[in-house]
Scaffold this motif. Structure first.
Motif, PDB file in Angstrom:
ATOM      1  N   PRO A  80       0.795  -1.234   0.000  1.00 41.13           N
ATOM      2  CA  PRO A  80       0.000   0.000   0.000  1.00 41.13           C
ATOM      3  C   PRO A  80       0.826   1.282   0.000  1.00 41.13           C
ATOM      4  O   PRO A  80       0.288   2.357  -0.271  1.00 41.13           O
ATOM      5  CB  PRO A  80      -0.832  -0.114   1.287  1.00 41.13           C
ATOM      6  N   SER A  81       2.128   1.186   0.269  1.00 39.58           N
ATOM      7  CA  SER A  81       2.976   2.394   0.272  1.00 39.58           C
ATOM      8  C   SER A  81       3.528   2.723  -1.112  1.00 39.58           C
ATOM      9  O   SER A  81       4.266   3.691  -1.267  1.00 39.58           O
ATOM     10  CB  SER A  81       4.133   2.223   1.265  1.00 39.58           C
ATOM     11  N   LEU A  82       3.177   1.931  -2.135  1.00 44.87           N
ATOM     12  CA  LEU A  82       3.681   2.175  -3.490  1.00 44.87           C
ATOM     13  C   LEU A  82       3.158   3.497  -4.049  1.00 44.87           C
ATOM     14  O   LEU A  82       1.951   3.750  -4.055  1.00 44.87           O
ATOM     15  CB  LEU A  82       3.270   1.033  -4.428  1.00 44.87           C
ATOM     16  N   CYS A  83       4.082   4.329  -4.522  1.00 48.47           N
ATOM     17  CA  CYS A  83       3.733   5.627  -5.098  1.00 48.47           C
ATOM     18  C   CYS A  83       4.080   5.714  -6.584  1.00 48.47           C
ATOM     19  O   CYS A  83       3.628   6.621  -7.283  1.00 48.47           O
ATOM     20  CB  CYS A  83       4.466   6.743  -4.362  1.00 48.47           C
ATOM     21  N   GLY A  84       4.924   4.789  -7.045  1.00 47.78           N
ATOM     22  CA  GLY A  84       5.320   4.839  -8.446  1.00 47.78           C
ATOM     23  C   GLY A  84       6.030   3.569  -8.861  1.00 47.78           C
ATOM     24  O   GLY A  84       6.682   2.910  -8.044  1.00 47.78           O
ATOM     25  N   LEU A  85       5.897   3.229 -10.132  1.00 46.87           N
ATOM     26  CA  LEU A  85       6.540   2.034 -10.662  1.00 46.87           C
ATOM     27  C   LEU A  85       7.238   2.338 -11.983  1.00 46.87           C
ATOM     28  O   LEU A  85       6.723   3.114 -12.790  1.00 46.87           O
ATOM     29  CB  LEU A  85       5.521   0.915 -10.906  1.00 46.87           C
ATOM     30  N   ASN A  86       8.384   1.730 -12.182  1.00 45.23           N
ATOM     31  CA  ASN A  86       8.966   1.635 -13.511  1.00 45.23           C
ATOM     32  C   ASN A  86       8.522   0.294 -14.086  1.00 45.23           C
ATOM     33  O   ASN A  86       8.271  -0.654 -13.339  1.00 45.23           O
ATOM     34  CB  ASN A  86      10.496   1.687 -13.454  1.00 45.23           C
ATOM     35  N   VAL A  87       8.434   0.233 -15.391  1.00 50.19           N
ATOM     36  CA  VAL A  87       7.961  -0.984 -16.059  1.00 50.19           C
ATOM     37  C   VAL A  87       8.981  -1.387 -17.113  1.00 50.19           C
ATOM     38  O   VAL A  87       9.393  -0.562 -17.930  1.00 50.19           O
ATOM     39  CB  VAL A  87       6.591  -0.762 -16.739  1.00 50.19           C
ATOM     40  N   THR A  88       9.384  -2.655 -17.078  1.00 50.33           N
ATOM     41  CA  THR A  88      10.315  -3.143 -18.093  1.00 50.33           C
ATOM     42  C   THR A  88       9.776  -4.408 -18.737  1.00 50.33           C
ATOM     43  O   THR A  88       8.642  -4.831 -18.466  1.00 50.33           O
ATOM     44  CB  THR A  88      11.728  -3.347 -17.480  1.00 50.33           C
ATOM     45  N   ILE A  89      10.595  -5.011 -19.600  1.00 46.66           N
ATOM     46  CA  ILE A  89      10.211  -6.217 -20.343  1.00 46.66           C
ATOM     47  C   ILE A  89       9.704  -7.290 -19.381  1.00 46.66           C
ATOM     48  O   ILE A  89      10.321  -7.503 -18.337  1.00 46.66           O
ATOM     49  CB  ILE A  89      11.451  -6.756 -21.112  1.00 46.66           C
ATOM     50  N   PRO A  90       8.590  -7.970 -19.655  1.00 42.61           N
ATOM     51  CA  PRO A  90       7.794  -7.920 -20.891  1.00 42.61           C
ATOM     52  C   PRO A  90       6.466  -7.171 -20.738  1.00 42.61           C
ATOM     53  O   PRO A  90       5.511  -7.464 -21.462  1.00 42.61           O
ATOM     54  CB  PRO A  90       7.523  -9.413 -21.138  1.00 42.61           C
ATOM     55  N   HIS A  91       6.379  -6.225 -19.802  1.00 43.58           N
ATOM     56  CA  HIS A  91       5.076  -5.658 -19.435  1.00 43.58           C
ATOM     57  C   HIS A  91       4.773  -4.264 -19.972  1.00 43.58           C
ATOM     58  O   HIS A  91       3.742  -3.678 -19.641  1.00 43.58           O
ATOM     59  CB  HIS A  91       4.942  -5.642 -17.911  1.00 43.58           C
ATOM     60  N   LYS A  92       5.652  -3.692 -20.802  1.00 44.42           N
ATOM     61  CA  LYS A  92       5.463  -2.304 -21.240  1.00 44.42           C
ATOM     62  C   LYS A  92       4.175  -2.094 -22.041  1.00 44.42           C
ATOM     63  O   LYS A  92       3.619  -0.998 -22.050  1.00 44.42           O
ATOM     64  CB  LYS A  92       6.661  -1.831 -22.064  1.00 44.42           C
ATOM     65  N   VAL A  93       3.725  -3.141 -22.710  1.00 44.01           N
ATOM     66  CA  VAL A  93       2.502  -3.034 -23.510  1.00 44.01           C
ATOM     67  C   VAL A  93       1.306  -3.629 -22.768  1.00 44.01           C
ATOM     68  O   VAL A  93       0.240  -3.012 -22.684  1.00 44.01           O
ATOM     69  CB  VAL A  93       2.687  -3.732 -24.884  1.00 44.01           C
ATOM     70  N   ASN A  94       1.498  -4.816 -22.182  1.00 42.03           N
ATOM     71  CA  ASN A  94       0.342  -5.493 -21.574  1.00 42.03           C
ATOM     72  C   ASN A  94      -0.111  -4.888 -20.248  1.00 42.03           C
ATOM     73  O   ASN A  94      -1.147  -5.259 -19.708  1.00 42.03           O
ATOM     74  CB  ASN A  94       0.598  -7.006 -21.434  1.00 42.03           C
ATOM     75  N   VAL A  95       0.642  -3.913 -19.739  1.00 44.18           N
ATOM     76  CA  VAL A  95       0.210  -3.229 -18.510  1.00 44.18           C
ATOM     77  C   VAL A  95      -0.854  -2.168 -18.791  1.00 44.18           C
ATOM     78  O   VAL A  95      -1.551  -1.708 -17.880  1.00 44.18           O
ATOM     79  CB  VAL A  95       1.433  -2.589 -17.794  1.00 44.18           C
ATOM     80  N   LEU A  96      -1.011  -1.796 -20.053  1.00 44.05           N
ATOM     81  CA  LEU A  96      -1.903  -0.683 -20.417  1.00 44.05           C
ATOM     82  C   LEU A  96      -3.326  -0.866 -19.905  1.00 44.05           C
ATOM     83  O   LEU A  96      -3.968   0.093 -19.472  1.00 44.05           O
ATOM     84  CB  LEU A  96      -1.922  -0.501 -21.945  1.00 44.05           C
ATOM     85  N   CYS A  97      -3.830  -2.090 -19.950  1.00 47.22           N
ATOM     86  CA  CYS A  97      -5.232  -2.328 -19.576  1.00 47.22           C
ATOM     87  C   CYS A  97      -5.476  -2.186 -18.073  1.00 47.22           C
ATOM     88  O   CYS A  97      -6.627  -2.194 -17.623  1.00 47.22           O
ATOM     89  CB  CYS A  97      -5.691  -3.695 -20.068  1.00 47.22           C
ATOM     90  N   TYR A  98      -4.419  -2.031 -17.291  1.00 45.45           N
ATOM     91  CA  TYR A  98      -4.577  -1.875 -15.843  1.00 45.45           C
ATOM     92  C   TYR A  98      -4.502  -0.411 -15.396  1.00 45.45           C
ATOM     93  O   TYR A  98      -4.572  -0.119 -14.206  1.00 45.45           O
ATOM     94  CB  TYR A  98      -3.504  -2.691 -15.106  1.00 45.45           C
TER      95      TYR A  98
END
Length: 247
Positions: free
Chosen positions: A53-71
């Motif tokens: 719950p303390s997460l304020c930001g995420l970097n995204v790398t392979i293989p999720h740069k595209v499939n994370v969009l729907c979230y």
């Protein structure tokens, strides 16, 4: 405690964790931490947010740069055009997480590439067509640089490595590797093109930064090309991510 982190799989090494951990320490930023979250399936993201719950930001790398969009609840215009996200801001809205996606790869690439461009670099060959290539193509279009994508397996709008003729190499004086070819531990791999056609008017740019000089860059340099690795791009996109998370 504010937590930031990186999602991707696998996460064998991480520039981001080292960068932000040192940043928090050197700048006296207390109660901040950066963690690695190796999630194989992006469907795990909602659970990850609940568990942290303390997460304020995420970097995204392979293989999720595209499939994370729907979230995501919202996507910035550039990231939407690119079709890939590598940075997520996490805010609380009415007690729920509100996720907005950004693409800082494009920013980092543009800022690090532009000072190196000459009047000769008006056509580019882009090796690979993954999430990173999407950001590269977006920047090239923005800079009015024509480009041709080169891939190993046939897809629409791209040519195969075997189809890269000497004439194409001579006329395309900006060469950009967006693939993992040459990245540690597979340091002996490289885009298989005819390097003898490369000359001093060429600029070879490799998004890979580990090692600092890949075989691709070394071969291009041997024939007189200017070269650039992806390290500055990485620093620039990290700085941009920090700016986004602190808006």
């Amino acid at each position: 405690m504010k937590t930031y982190g990186l999602i991707g799989y696998p996460l064998s090494h991480s520039f981001s964790k080292k960068y932000f951990t040192e940043k928090f320490l050197n700048e006296g930023i207390a109660d901040h931490q950066y963690e690695l979250f190796p999630i194989e399936d992006v469907k795990s993201l909602p659970d990850l947010l609940i568990e942290n719950p303390s997460l304020c930001g995420l970097n995204v790398t392979i293989p999720h740069k595209v499939n994370v969009l729907c979230y995501l609840n919202e996507i910035e215009e550039a990231a939407e055009k690119i079709g890939a996200v590598n940075c997520i801001s996490i805010k609380s809205l009415d007690g729920e997480n509100y996720l907005k996606g950004y693409n800082t790869d494009a920013y980092g690439f543009e800022v690090s590439l532009t000072p190196l461009l000459t009047d000769q670099n008006i056509k580019a060959l882009v090796f690979g067509d993954g999430g990173a290539a999407k950001a590269v193509k977006y920047v090239l279009e923005k800079l009015n640089i024509e480009y041709q994508v080169v891939v190993r397996k046939a897809i629409n709008g791209a040519i195969l490595y075997s189809e890269v003729t000497p004439e194409i190499l001579v006329s395309h004086k900006l060469l950009i590797n967006t693939t993992p070819l040459g990245m540690s531990p597979n340091v002996d791999t490289f885009p298989e093109i005819d390097y003898s056609q490369i000359g001093k008017e060429h600029l070879a740019y490799d998004l890979v930064y580990n090692p600092l000089e890949t075989v691709f860059l070394a071969k291009a340099a041997q024939h007189g090309a200017a070269i650039k690795n992806g390290l500055e791009m990485l620093y620039k996109q990290a700085e941009k991510a920090w700016e986004i998370w602190n808006k």
